[in-house]
Design an enzyme around this catalytic site. Structure first.
Site, PDB file in Angstrom:
ATOM      1  N   GLU A  96       7.660   9.344 -52.148  1.00 40.13           N
ATOM      2  CA  GLU A  96       7.925  10.776 -52.149  1.00 40.13           C
ATOM      3  C   GLU A  96       7.841  11.337 -53.563  1.00 40.13           C
ATOM      4  O   GLU A  96       8.160  10.663 -54.531  1.00 40.13           O
ATOM      5  CB  GLU A  96       9.330  11.047 -51.601  1.00 40.13           C
ATOM      6  N   CYS A 109       9.074  15.656 -59.948  1.00 44.38           N
ATOM      7  CA  CYS A 109       9.920  14.464 -59.917  1.00 44.38           C
ATOM      8  C   CYS A 109       9.121  13.366 -59.227  1.00 44.38           C
ATOM      9  O   CYS A 109       8.826  13.471 -58.034  1.00 44.38           O
ATOM     10  CB  CYS A 109      11.201  14.786 -59.155  1.00 44.38           C
ATOM     11  N   CYS A 116      12.741  -0.366 -54.466  1.00 44.11           N
ATOM     12  CA  CYS A 116      13.271  -0.772 -55.772  1.00 44.11           C
ATOM     13  C   CYS A 116      14.082  -2.043 -55.580  1.00 44.11           C
ATOM     14  O   CYS A 116      14.794  -2.184 -54.591  1.00 44.11           O
ATOM     15  CB  CYS A 116      14.152   0.326 -56.367  1.00 44.11           C
ATOM     16  N   CYS A 120      21.084  -0.564 -56.527  1.00 47.40           N
ATOM     17  CA  CYS A 120      22.299   0.193 -56.869  1.00 47.40           C
ATOM     18  C   CYS A 120      22.989   0.589 -55.563  1.00 47.40           C
ATOM     19  O   CYS A 120      22.324   0.953 -54.577  1.00 47.40           O
ATOM     20  CB  CYS A 120      21.958   1.421 -57.701  1.00 47.40           C
ATOM     21  N   CYS A 123      22.242   4.054 -53.606  1.00 47.01           N
ATOM     22  CA  CYS A 123      20.865   4.574 -53.668  1.00 47.01           C
ATOM     23  C   CYS A 123      20.071   4.208 -52.419  1.00 47.01           C
ATOM     24  O   CYS A 123      19.974   3.037 -52.047  1.00 47.01           O
ATOM     25  CB  CYS A 123      20.166   4.013 -54.909  1.00 47.01           C
ATOM     26  N   CYS A 343      16.102  15.752 -55.831  1.00 44.73           N
ATOM     27  CA  CYS A 343      15.558  14.803 -56.787  1.00 44.73           C
ATOM     28  C   CYS A 343      16.581  13.691 -57.033  1.00 44.73           C
ATOM     29  O   CYS A 343      17.752  13.938 -57.166  1.00 44.73           O
ATOM     30  CB  CYS A 343      15.260  15.545 -58.071  1.00 44.73           C
TER      31      CYS A 343
HETATM   32  N1  SAH Z   1      15.470   3.984 -61.047  1.00 44.88           N
HETATM   33  C1  SAH Z   1      15.691   5.027 -61.967  1.00 44.88           C
HETATM   34  C2  SAH Z   1      15.070   6.353 -61.555  1.00 44.88           C
HETATM   35  C3  SAH Z   1      15.105   6.759 -60.129  1.00 44.88           C
HETATM   36  S1  SAH Z   1      16.632   7.279 -59.466  1.00 44.88           S
HETATM   37  C4  SAH Z   1      17.173   5.188 -62.235  1.00 44.88           C
HETATM   38  O1  SAH Z   1      17.970   4.581 -61.534  1.00 44.88           O
HETATM   39  O2  SAH Z   1      17.510   5.894 -63.179  1.00 44.88           O
HETATM   40  C5  SAH Z   1      16.958   8.842 -60.269  1.00 44.88           C
HETATM   41  C6  SAH Z   1      18.437   9.161 -60.372  1.00 44.88           C
HETATM   42  O3  SAH Z   1      19.005   9.421 -59.073  1.00 44.88           O
HETATM   43  C7  SAH Z   1      19.256   8.022 -60.963  1.00 44.88           C
HETATM   44  O4  SAH Z   1      20.204   8.515 -61.867  1.00 44.88           O
HETATM   45  C8  SAH Z   1      19.926   7.468 -59.732  1.00 44.88           C
HETATM   46  O5  SAH Z   1      21.058   6.722 -60.055  1.00 44.88           O
HETATM   47  C9  SAH Z   1      20.223   8.707 -58.943  1.00 44.88           C
HETATM   48  N2  SAH Z   1      20.539   8.479 -57.529  1.00 44.88           N
HETATM   49  C10 SAH Z   1      20.166   7.437 -56.760  1.00 44.88           C
HETATM   50  N3  SAH Z   1      20.663   7.577 -55.516  1.00 44.88           N
HETATM   51  C11 SAH Z   1      21.350   8.742 -55.496  1.00 44.88           C
HETATM   52  C12 SAH Z   1      22.075   9.447 -54.499  1.00 44.88           C
HETATM   53  N4  SAH Z   1      22.177   8.979 -53.281  1.00 44.88           N
HETATM   54  N5  SAH Z   1      22.648  10.619 -54.837  1.00 44.88           N
HETATM   55  C13 SAH Z   1      22.515  11.108 -56.099  1.00 44.88           C
HETATM   56  N6  SAH Z   1      21.845  10.496 -57.071  1.00 44.88           N
HETATM   57  C14 SAH Z   1      21.263   9.323 -56.789  1.00 44.88           C
HETATM   58 FE1  SF4 Z   2      16.478   1.508 -58.194  1.00 45.75          FE
HETATM   59 FE2  SF4 Z   2      17.865   3.411 -56.973  1.00 45.75          FE
HETATM   60 FE3  SF4 Z   2      19.049   1.860 -58.814  1.00 45.75          FE
HETATM   61 FE4  SF4 Z   2      17.228   3.688 -59.585  1.00 45.75          FE
HETATM   62  S1  SF4 Z   2      19.193   4.110 -58.633  1.00 45.75           S
HETATM   63  S2  SF4 Z   2      17.383   1.538 -60.241  1.00 45.75           S
HETATM   64  S3  SF4 Z   2      15.821   3.626 -57.823  1.00 45.75           S
HETATM   65  S4  SF4 Z   2      18.214   1.174 -56.833  1.00 45.75           S
END
Ligand code: SAH
Ligand code: SF4
Length: 373
Positions: A96, A109, A116, A120, A123, A343
């Site tokens: 996306e 974005c 991934c 996390c 996420c 985003c």
């Molecule tokens: N992998 C990278 C970039 C992609 S995620 C990273 O982790 O930074 C972009 C941002 O969205 C990151 O700060 C991530 O922690 C946040 N994010 C992921 N899942 C989310 C969610 N469910 N709600 C809000 N932010 C989220």
């Molecule tokens: Fe991967 Fe999501 Fe963690 Fe970013 S926030 S590093 S996309 S698992």
């Protein structure tokens, strides 16, 4: 039977790569600059239309090369002006990309991986697991497609003025394909964006932050999300490999490599997990006298998650506490909610299998990912 040779996709090739490509064909280096301008500034994919190339070179490129953007699967436009594209990446998977218009700018974005591996806890992309790295053509292609489909700005500039790597995937885990895409974004012969307007968001792959600082020092956003190792270990597992002190040291070195640069720290607001005033004070302790900004992100729930978004009041208090103590802190507006396009919350095609797995985990524990870490 002769198997035809695959064509070379020129879309994701940086200037260096293209110069090498043309040198290999006995052509002068300036061909690279010409072709980059045709592709990235004029959106031209047909070599026949590249009229400043010699006829024989055009014919040869038509035979051996192509300019192939990722395949659009669908596009949804939100009432607030946000648009989301799904690109097919093969094997039934998709990535996306979102476009978010704002005053004086248009932010793209973009995604860097299908899924991934870093898992996390909060996420949706992490919940899918890792499928594959995107190629540099697929990465830069997300900007190419937006500029091709969206109207130019009033001043005649292309629609995309800012790019953030905050879609699916961890960009620094796909370093070798992300860097050529970055080079195209900031090149005068490519998209010509200033380094300030291109932001890599990372959960903290320290050696690659270090390398990026030397090789392509664009703006840096770090997904901190917790002010101490115990909590960060639980919600951002890469922290066990590169704990906060090591990560922050690297960030300050990154910022020092260019003067007047800040690192932005993203902090997702999870109800009852990381959102207390004590957490804000602890965060101040880490960032207080440093070149740091904090961006609070209201958590975006997704099916199967055990987390909840902090209340608007809690987020406001947290932000005010940081501000009172002198830390620059903002809260991200949630946009594109009606098309599920906020985003940082790009879920892609989460399979039912994954949803079920998460759902099963949620049973019997209030917060299984935190509890089990
Ligand atoms: N992998 C990278 C970039 C992609 S995620 C990273 O982790 O930074 C972009 C941002 O969205 C990151 O700060 C991530 O922690 C946040 N994010 C992921 N899942 C989310 C969610 N469910 N709600 C809000 N932010 C989220
Ligand atoms: Fe991967 Fe999501 Fe963690 Fe970013 S926030 S590093 S996309 S698992």
């Amino acid at each position: 039977m002769t198997i035809p040779a695959a064509r070379t996709n020129l879309l994701g090739m940086s200037r260096d790569m293209l110069e090498r490509y043309f040198a290999g064909r006995g052509e002068k280096p300036f061909r690279a600059r010409q072709v980059m301008q045709w592709i990235h500034q004029r959106g031209v994919t047909d070599f026949e239309a590249m009229t400043d190339l010699s006829k024989p070179l055009r014919e040869a490129l038509k035979r051996d090369a192509e300019v192939l953007p990722p395949a659009i699967q669908s596009r949804h436009d939100s009432e607030d002006g946000t648009s989301k594209w799904l690109f097919a990446t093969g094997c039934g998977q998709a990535i996306e990309t979102v476009f978010i218009p704002g005053p004086g700018r248009g932010t793209r974005c973009i995604s860097s991986q299908v899924g991934c591996a870093l898992d996390c806890a909060f996420c949706a992309t992490g919940a899918q697991g890792f499928n594959r790295n995107l190629t540099s053509a697929e990465i830069v292609g997300q900007v190419f497609v937006a500029n091709g489909e969206l109207p130019r700005r009033e001043n005649g500039d292309p629609a995309v003025t800012n790019v953030v790597f905050m879609g699916m995937g961890e960009p620094l885990a796909n370093y070798r394909n992300v860097v050529p895409a970055l080079e195209l974004l900031i090149s005068d012969y490519g998209y010509g964006l200033s380094r300030r307007r291109v932001t890599i968001s990372t959960s903290g792959i320290v050696p690659h932050i270090e390398r990026l600082g030397d090789e392509c020092n664009v703006s840096l956003a770090v997904s901190l999300h917790a002010p101490n190792d115990e909590l960060r270990d639980a919600i951002v597992p890469i922290n066990k490999l590169h704990p906060i002190a090591e990560l922050l040291d690297t960030c300050w070195r990154y910022a020092a490599k260019r003067s007047n640069r800040f690192v932005t720290f993203e902090y997702v607001m999870l109800r009852g997990v990381n959102d207390s005033i004590d957490h804000a004070d602890e965060l101040f302790g880490l960032l207080g006298d440093k070149p740091a900004k904090v961006n609070l992100i209201p958590f975006n729930p997704f099916p199967g998650t055990v987390f909840r978004r902090s209340s608007a009041d809690t987020i406001r208090h947290f932000q005010n506490r940081l501000r009172e103590r002198g830390v620059v802190a903002t809260t991200r507006r949630t946009r594109g909610g009606d098309i599920d396009a906020a985003c940082g919350q790009l879920a892609g095609e989460v399979s039912n299998r994954v949803r079920n797995r998460l759902g099963a985990k949620a049973i019997g524990s209030k917060n299984p990912k935190v509890a089990s870490a």
